[in-house]
Design an enzyme around this catalytic site. Sequence first.
Site, mmCIF file in Angstrom:
data_model
loop_
_atom_site.group_PDB
_atom_site.id
_atom_site.type_symbol
_atom_site.label_atom_id
_atom_site.label_comp_id
_atom_site.label_asym_id
_atom_site.label_seq_id
_atom_site.Cartn_x
_atom_site.Cartn_y
_atom_site.Cartn_z
ATOM 1 N N CYS A 188 -3.940 4.195 9.359
ATOM 2 C CA CYS A 188 -2.711 4.072 9.730
ATOM 3 C C CYS A 188 -2.039 5.121 10.863
ATOM 4 O O CYS A 188 -1.011 4.524 11.105
ATOM 5 C CB CYS A 188 -1.755 3.988 8.280
ATOM 6 S SG CYS A 188 -2.143 3.225 6.964
ATOM 7 N N CYS B 195 0.449 -1.358 -0.644
ATOM 8 C CA CYS B 195 -0.135 0.195 0.304
ATOM 9 C C CYS B 195 1.234 1.625 -0.207
ATOM 10 O O CYS B 195 0.267 2.616 -0.909
ATOM 11 C CB CYS B 195 -1.114 -0.080 1.155
ATOM 12 S SG CYS B 195 -2.308 1.506 0.859
ATOM 13 N N CYS C 147 7.677 3.425 6.098
ATOM 14 C CA CYS C 147 6.979 3.368 4.978
ATOM 15 C C CYS C 147 7.644 3.211 4.066
ATOM 16 O O CYS C 147 7.358 3.142 2.512
ATOM 17 C CB CYS C 147 5.689 4.415 4.390
ATOM 18 S SG CYS C 147 6.767 5.905 3.938
ATOM 19 N N CYS D 210 -1.366 8.808 7.228
ATOM 20 C CA CYS D 210 -2.494 8.274 6.265
ATOM 21 C C CYS D 210 -3.409 7.900 7.421
ATOM 22 O O CYS D 210 -3.130 7.627 8.535
ATOM 23 C CB CYS D 210 -2.781 7.245 5.602
ATOM 24 S SG CYS D 210 -1.722 7.032 3.958
#
Length: 252
Positions: A209, A123, A234, A206
């Site tokens: 998250c 993602c 990330c 996000c």
Amino acid sequence: MLRLMLDPTAQAAQVALHLSNRDLEDRLQIVGRLGGRKVFTTSLGIEDQVVTAAIARSGALIDIVTLDTGRLFRETAELIDETETRYGLRIERFRPERDAVAGYVERYGRDGFYDSIEARHACCDVRKLQPLGRALAGAAVWLTGVRRGQSGARAQTPLAEYDSERGLLKVNPLADLSLEEIAAYAETHSVPLNPLHARGYPSIGCEPCTRAIKPGEPERAGRWWWEQDQTRECGLHVKSSATTSPIVQRAS
């Protein structure tokens, strides 16, 4: 314009040396005099808002971009517009490709990132890393808001380093600053901040998250909190000997 050596690692060392023991606006003016396109990527947290304000105040010729993942908090999205209006500048938005998002959802589900580290990394790749690649296309210098104090994984962040994976100079002008110093700059210059900071979110990504942190937790404990790896990232700022060469720390 600052004279630079041809070897990229030596170039990073020279830039880091010039940035040492300078204030933030001086650092940005130095970076602005480097050759090639300069790009600052902002996620609209306090660090990045301070860098944006300092870019505007210093007059440095640095492009400002953000990764609009499609899963941002409403407060973050609204702050983009507020910041552009406040400083009279443009923050260019880079979004994930629709087909890539659709492919991810088909394979993992819209919120499949909760199910496995593989799915979460996939993602982040679709929503962050791929747009970042487009944002940095043709750039010679990449500026970030990364600080050493944000997490153990970032504790050795240099002021400047050569990112061999992306083939550019990466500058971290806040690397050696404390959160208190950054907050003081924001207060002095009335920098617009994400209201989520006041609700316990020192690090904001996000919406699905990111959670507020608990008393005593590290700054980035609210990011991907369901994973056990304490160095979780990330992939935007992963440090490894294979991808980056850290150079010259600030003199103490």
